[in-house]
Design a protein around this motif. Structure first.
Motif, short mmCIF file in Angstrom:
data_model
loop_
_atom_site.label_atom_id
_atom_site.label_comp_id
_atom_site.label_asym_id
_atom_site.label_seq_id
_atom_site.Cartn_x
_atom_site.Cartn_y
_atom_site.Cartn_z
N SER A 42 1.08 -1.21 -0.10
CA SER A 42 0.10 0.12 0.08
C SER A 42 0.79 1.41 0.07
O SER A 42 0.28 2.35 0.10
CB SER A 42 -1.07 -0.05 1.10
OG SER A 42 -0.09 0.02 2.39
N GLY A 47 1.93 1.16 -4.01
CA GLY A 47 0.36 1.68 -3.42
C GLY A 47 -0.19 2.67 -4.56
O GLY A 47 -1.45 2.65 -4.77
N ASN A 51 -3.88 1.55 -6.55
CA ASN A 51 -4.82 2.24 -6.04
C ASN A 51 -5.47 3.04 -7.34
O ASN A 51 -6.58 3.37 -7.50
CB ASN A 51 -4.40 3.51 -5.06
CG ASN A 51 -4.22 3.04 -3.68
OD1 ASN A 51 -4.69 2.09 -3.34
ND2 ASN A 51 -3.40 3.67 -2.89
N ASN A 75 -2.22 -3.75 1.07
CA ASN A 75 -3.17 -3.26 0.48
C ASN A 75 -4.50 -3.92 0.48
O ASN A 75 -4.75 -4.87 -0.50
CB ASN A 75 -3.03 -2.40 -0.96
CG ASN A 75 -3.91 -1.47 -1.32
OD1 ASN A 75 -5.12 -1.34 -0.75
ND2 ASN A 75 -3.75 -0.72 -2.29
#
Length: 194
Positions: A42, A47, A51, A75
């Motif tokens: 994450s 990350g 995302n 994550n």
């Protein structure tokens, strides 16, 4: 290609050019219905890429060893998070799930993963494209070192040609889709191993 493993750093240096390139890669994955396979983190560039793909309604599989999950760097907001016992299992699982590999800027771990899958390709253990997204010339010196290896006859030109690279995500994906390793690139071809 329906799944690509992305190797990248657990750090992010704040570079807006790098961030924009990662966002463009994420969009290309979603547009082309490519599942992101990555290290499950994450933080850092890991990350960001995970995302960005998720925010665009793409598919993400993270693969993380238990000890890193215990450190709370996993994550949990991805499509699928696979937890392994150790790093070796993590790398094998990521490679098994992927139909190709992309290297983004990173550190020791990124380079280690890059050279491992590249070596496996050289040994004929897989025939998957290994692409380097050379954002802002980040890997120029690495490519120069590969050329030195060829110059000193420690690496065959056919093996050097196994590295697919581009500065833009769409160009890299196009090159990877048309990649085919030459028979001469397999390390043991034309060798007397007795």
């Amino acid at each position: 290609m329906k799944s690509i493993c992305v190797y990248c750093g657990a750090n992010f240096n704040g570079d807006p050019v790098l961030r924009a390139a990662v966002e463009n890669l994420a969009q290309a994955f979603v547009d082309q219905e490519i599942r992101l396979i990555y290290g499950g983190g994450s933080v850092g560039v890991m990350g960001i890429i995970s995302n960005e793909v998720m925010q665009r309604k793409g598919q993400v599989t993270g693969v993380i060893p238990q000890f890193l999950l215990d450190l709370e760097v996993g994550n949990q907001e991805v499509t699928e998070l696979i937890v392994t016992e150790n790093m070796h299992q993590r790398k094998q699982k990521m490679a098994d799930l992927a139909e190709g590999f992309i290297i983004l800027p990173g550190g020791f771990g990124t380079l280690e993963e890059f050279f491992e899958v590249l070596t496996w390709l050289q040994l004929g253990l897989h025939n998957k494209a290994v692409g380097v997204l050379n954002i802002g010339g980040f890997y120029d010196h690495l490519f120069a070192q590969l050329d030195v290896m060829v110059e000193h006859k420690m690496l065959k030109p056919a093996n050097r040609a196994l590295v697919v690279d581009a500065a833009e995500p769409l160009e890299l994906l196009q090159k990877m889709k048309s990649f085919q390793a030459s028979p001469e690139s397999v390390w043991y071809k034309d060798r007397d191993l007795t």
